[in-house]
Enzyme design. Structure first.
Site, PDB file in Angstrom:
ATOM      1  N   CYS A   2      17.050  85.094  36.433  1.00  0.00           N
ATOM      2  CA  CYS A   2      18.206  85.882  36.022  1.00  0.00           C
ATOM      3  C   CYS A   2      18.426  85.737  34.516  1.00  0.00           C
ATOM      4  O   CYS A   2      18.027  84.743  33.911  1.00  0.00           O
ATOM      5  CB  CYS A   2      19.453  85.402  36.743  1.00  0.00           C
ATOM      6  N   ARG A  27      12.168  89.030  33.199  1.00  0.00           N
ATOM      7  CA  ARG A  27      12.257  87.750  33.906  1.00  0.00           C
ATOM      8  C   ARG A  27      12.879  87.869  35.288  1.00  0.00           C
ATOM      9  O   ARG A  27      12.751  86.980  36.112  1.00  0.00           O
ATOM     10  CB  ARG A  27      13.110  86.789  33.099  1.00  0.00           C
ATOM     11  N   TRP A  85      17.631  88.040  39.734  1.00  0.00           N
ATOM     12  CA  TRP A  85      16.491  87.780  40.611  1.00  0.00           C
ATOM     13  C   TRP A  85      17.109  87.154  41.851  1.00  0.00           C
ATOM     14  O   TRP A  85      17.660  86.059  41.797  1.00  0.00           O
ATOM     15  CB  TRP A  85      15.502  86.823  39.931  1.00  0.00           C
ATOM     16  N   ASN A 121      23.531  82.202  36.574  1.00  0.00           N
ATOM     17  CA  ASN A 121      22.119  81.895  36.855  1.00  0.00           C
ATOM     18  C   ASN A 121      22.102  80.550  37.553  1.00  0.00           C
ATOM     19  O   ASN A 121      22.798  79.623  37.124  1.00  0.00           O
ATOM     20  CB  ASN A 121      21.302  81.754  35.566  1.00  0.00           C
ATOM     21  N   GLY A 122      21.269  80.402  38.569  1.00  0.00           N
ATOM     22  CA  GLY A 122      21.160  79.109  39.240  1.00  0.00           C
ATOM     23  C   GLY A 122      21.479  79.235  40.718  1.00  0.00           C
ATOM     24  O   GLY A 122      21.511  80.344  41.267  1.00  0.00           O
ATOM     25  N   GLU A 514      -6.895  80.187  39.946  1.00  0.00           N
ATOM     26  CA  GLU A 514      -6.111  81.054  39.066  1.00  0.00           C
ATOM     27  C   GLU A 514      -6.486  82.527  39.282  1.00  0.00           C
ATOM     28  O   GLU A 514      -5.616  83.403  39.269  1.00  0.00           O
ATOM     29  CB  GLU A 514      -6.331  80.616  37.606  1.00  0.00           C
ATOM     30  N   LYS A 518      -3.823  85.369  40.400  1.00  0.00           N
ATOM     31  CA  LYS A 518      -3.603  86.620  39.645  1.00  0.00           C
ATOM     32  C   LYS A 518      -3.702  87.822  40.580  1.00  0.00           C
ATOM     33  O   LYS A 518      -2.876  88.730  40.533  1.00  0.00           O
ATOM     34  CB  LYS A 518      -4.645  86.786  38.524  1.00  0.00           C
ATOM     35  N   GLU A 521      -0.689  88.011  43.050  1.00  0.00           N
ATOM     36  CA  GLU A 521       0.593  88.276  42.368  1.00  0.00           C
ATOM     37  C   GLU A 521       0.802  89.755  42.080  1.00  0.00           C
ATOM     38  O   GLU A 521       1.889  90.270  42.269  1.00  0.00           O
ATOM     39  CB  GLU A 521       0.615  87.575  40.996  1.00  0.00           C
ATOM     40  N   HIS A 537     -16.436  74.490  55.825  1.00  0.00           N
ATOM     41  CA  HIS A 537     -15.434  73.756  56.598  1.00  0.00           C
ATOM     42  C   HIS A 537     -14.266  74.654  57.016  1.00  0.00           C
ATOM     43  O   HIS A 537     -13.187  74.159  57.298  1.00  0.00           O
ATOM     44  CB  HIS A 537     -14.922  72.558  55.799  1.00  0.00           C
ATOM     45  N   LYS A 636       9.538  85.853  35.896  1.00  0.00           N
ATOM     46  CA  LYS A 636       8.745  85.240  34.833  1.00  0.00           C
ATOM     47  C   LYS A 636       9.107  83.782  34.623  1.00  0.00           C
ATOM     48  O   LYS A 636       8.252  82.924  34.474  1.00  0.00           O
ATOM     49  CB  LYS A 636       8.962  86.033  33.540  1.00  0.00           C
TER      50      LYS A 636
END
Ligand code: G6P
Length: 641
Positions: A2, A27, A85, A121-122, A514, A518, A521, A537, A636
């Site tokens: 947020c 964000r 968010w 925010n939080g 990674e 990517k 996401e 395995h 973000k």
């Protein structure tokens, strides 16, 4: 996550608030809103706009909020704004901030102005019990958010002084918050508080107007005079004056919370010839690495004093490096994967036992602290709640040797660690991290060399050879970026798939991780990464012609073993997409697609091999038509737990 912007001024502040939101929007972008004190504006007093609090909220992007405020003639000189968010309650207009409190007994669905407006925010952990208590007193809730309880609490404590009401309110909150609050009876006042979420104060034009924001970036072009609020601070903004009270209730002096001049960066960088910020940021990597390495003439302790932003002189870094006997890396997301690469370097080159932990796990488990450990946090933003909490947890266990690899010199992470290496990736807008990752790797490689030197494991010749390879990285990266057309062709295949496997070994296993991150996401394709030796395995059971298998195949000591793993895939009709170094003798054939990497790069090879995986994810997402820079459900900078 947020974003918060707030202001007390004498001019119409709505354009500044909304522009601030636009800078923070990347964000958190589920919804947005603004509330202003209409009667704070002189023009409003003369009758064109009714007084009191006015609000506009939207689940569309901030650009549309801008149109909404124009259509609804929302204007005022005091106000607060927010991009959300979602944590509690779906992304919907009624859950968007600012939240109003109308006082007890009011109709929850009323559109009339509230008495209190608040952004947050939080996460408030005791919101359920607070909600029940407020409902029992007659407060009517209009949202599912934890935030709304704070607005009602402020209202319940209000008896003519907003600062006192906020002070009484935060004493009842458990959890993390940064808040900004206005009250209809105090047209020239915004009160803010922070505990666990970032909040800064901006000193505007000749000190006559003041701002609050969750990041200085929101105020770029408005003011570069910033005060960083600390945990437990309460701040009172009025016309021409502000004051800050610390968590013990005592007023703080300017020396305790100094005004700093920060380098203005708007974040709203031009896209130039690129379609998305992510593509731009992938292509900025040669420049970002060059900037990060600028001035690195040799491995000296001063490298780790935070590029001048930090209090610890280089000599302190050297003492610490000599004293420590192990490294503990704490990070989240992409930053965690850069830590996983560093573990290989630190143990191989510096001979230092290294542990890498996801920050959100470390902070809650019982571990065995070693005061001679160097605790290294890695973070693009420097504000990730879990990483900050893990750092504080390590400190509380007696581990005082702390260092961060961070992209934001003014962040809480840099302020709270004794040593810092500030990367120079520049502002990263795309939610999927790219240039921050490769610059972190550059910083971590320098740290490895410094520790190797402190432990007597680095000769002058080795230092010179490693530094030469690092300086050549921008050129080597350019050659990899030139592979984009081949990755576009791979992406056409991937866009039709719903699953993908990524394989790597050794140093390149974190690169496979990674690459999978990517892809999932931004393209929403389910992707998993395995160390190639683990294939038999379990994941081999999933391999069919509908499961592309991306293989990172540098010409290193594990190449022959990796080739055997690739045969295992081909024997089950799996289709391989291989990133192979020139001299690996892996050729394209039926079911095997090979992209030849320009050159083998030894220890630094992960920095090159990650780039085609970034491009593959990017172009697959484009082919599937997803919102590349703002993927669904993600944020973000994750400033909540
Ligand atoms: C979020 C971002 C990721 C990032 C992670 C850690 O999940 O979307 O791109 O890697 O947070 O963030 P940090 O700022 O600490 O590196």
């Amino acid at each position: 996550m947020c974003g918060i912007v707030g202001a007390v001024s004498t001019r119409n502040i709505v354009p500044i608030l909304v522009q601030g939101l636009q800078r923070l929007e990347y964000r958190g972008y589920d919804s947005c809103g603004v509330a202003v004190h209409a009667s704070s504006l002189e023009a409003a007093r003369q009758g064109s706009v009714p007084g009191g609090l006015q609000r506009a909220r939207s689940t569309a992007r901030v650009a549309e909020l801008l149109e909404q405020v124009a259509t609804e003639h929302i204007a005022g000189a005091t106000g607060i704004a927010h991009t959300r968010w979602a944590t509690h309650g779906a992304p919907a207009v009624h859950n968007a901030h600012p939240h109003f409190s109308h006082g007890t007994g009011a109709d929850a669905n009323t559109t009339s102005a509230g008495r209190v407006a608040l952004v947050h925010n939080g996460i408030i952990e005791n919101h359920e019990e607070l909600r029940a208590a407020l409902q029992a007193r007659g407060y009517v809730f209009a949202s599912q958010t934890d935030t709304e309880v704070i607005a009602h609490l402020v209202d319940s404590h209000y008896s003519g002084d907003l600062f006192d009401a906020v002070k009484a309110t935060i004493a009842e909150l458990h959890g993390a918050y940064a808040i900004a609050v206005v009250h209809k009876d105090e047209p020239h006042r915004v009160v803010g508080a922070r505990a666990g979420s970032p909040l800064i104060l901006g000193v505007g034009q000749e000190g006559s107007e003041h701002f609050l924001a969750s990041d200085a970036m929101a105020l770029a072009g408005v003011t570069d005079q910033i005060v960083y609020l600390e945990e437990g601070d309460l701040v009172d903004l009025q016309l021409g004056r502000y004051w800050i009270v610390g968590k013990d209730g005592a007023a703080l002096t300017p020396a305790q919370r100094p005004v700093r001049t920060v380098q203005a960066h708007s974040g709203a960088a031009e896209l130039g010839p690129y379609r998305h910020y992510m593509q731009k940021e992938i292509f900025e990597q040669p420049r970002a690495i060059a900037d990060t390495l600028e001035g690195v003439a040799g491995i000296v302790p001063e490298l780790f004093d935070g590029a001048g932003v930090h209090g610890e002189p280089g000599a302190a870094a050297w003492r610490v490096f000599k004293e420590i006997d192990s490294v503990l890396i704490l990070a989240c997301g992409t930053s965690y994967y850069s830590g996983c690469v560093a573990k290989y370097w630190l143990e191989d080159i510096a001979g230092i036992p290294t542990q890498v932990e996801v920050a959100s796990e470390y902070r809650y488990r019982t571990s065995v602290p070693n005061p001679r450990t160097l605790v290294v946090t890695i973070s693009q933003s420097g504000e990730t709640a879990d990483t900050l909490a893990a750092l504080r947890h390590a400190q509380s266990l007696g581990m005082q040797h702390t260092l961060t690899i961070c992209n934001v010199a003014t962040s809480a992470m840099v302020r709270e660690c004794k040593l810092a290496y500030v990367t120079r990736a520049g502002v990263e807008i795309g939610v999927a991290s790219t240039k921050a990752f490769t610059t972190q790797l550059a910083g971590l490689f320098l740290l490895t060399l410094a520790l190797a030197q402190a432990k007597g494991r680095l000769t002058d010749e080795q230092e010179a050879s490693h530094l030469k390879a690092m300086r050549h990285l921008p050129v080597a990266l350019q050659a990899v970026l030139a592979l984009e057309p081949q990755l576009i062709s791979w992406a056409e295949d991937f866009a039709r798939m719903e699953n993908a496997l990524f394989l790597g070994r050794g140093l390149h296993y974190p690169i496979a991780l990674e690459g999978a991150l990517k892809l999932k996401e931004i393209s929403y394709i389910h992707a998993e990464a395995y160390p190639a030796g683990e294939l038999k395995h379990g994941p081999l059971a999933l391999v069919t012609s509908a499961m592309p298998v991306v293989t990172v195949a540098p010409n290193d000591a594990l190449l022959e073993k990796l080739k055997s793993n690739m045969q295992e895939v081909r024997a089950r009709a799996g289709v391989l997409y291989v990133l192979a170094d020139a001299d690996t003798h892996i050729e394209s054939s039926e079911g095997v697609h090979v992209i030849r990497m320009p050159e083998h790069y030894g220890h630094l090879s992960p920095l090159l091999h990650v780039v085609p995986l970034q491009l593959l994810a990017y172009h697959t997402a484009c082919a599937r038509g997803t919102d590349v820079d703002k993927p669904r459900n993600l944020a973000k900078s994750v400033t909540v737990e």
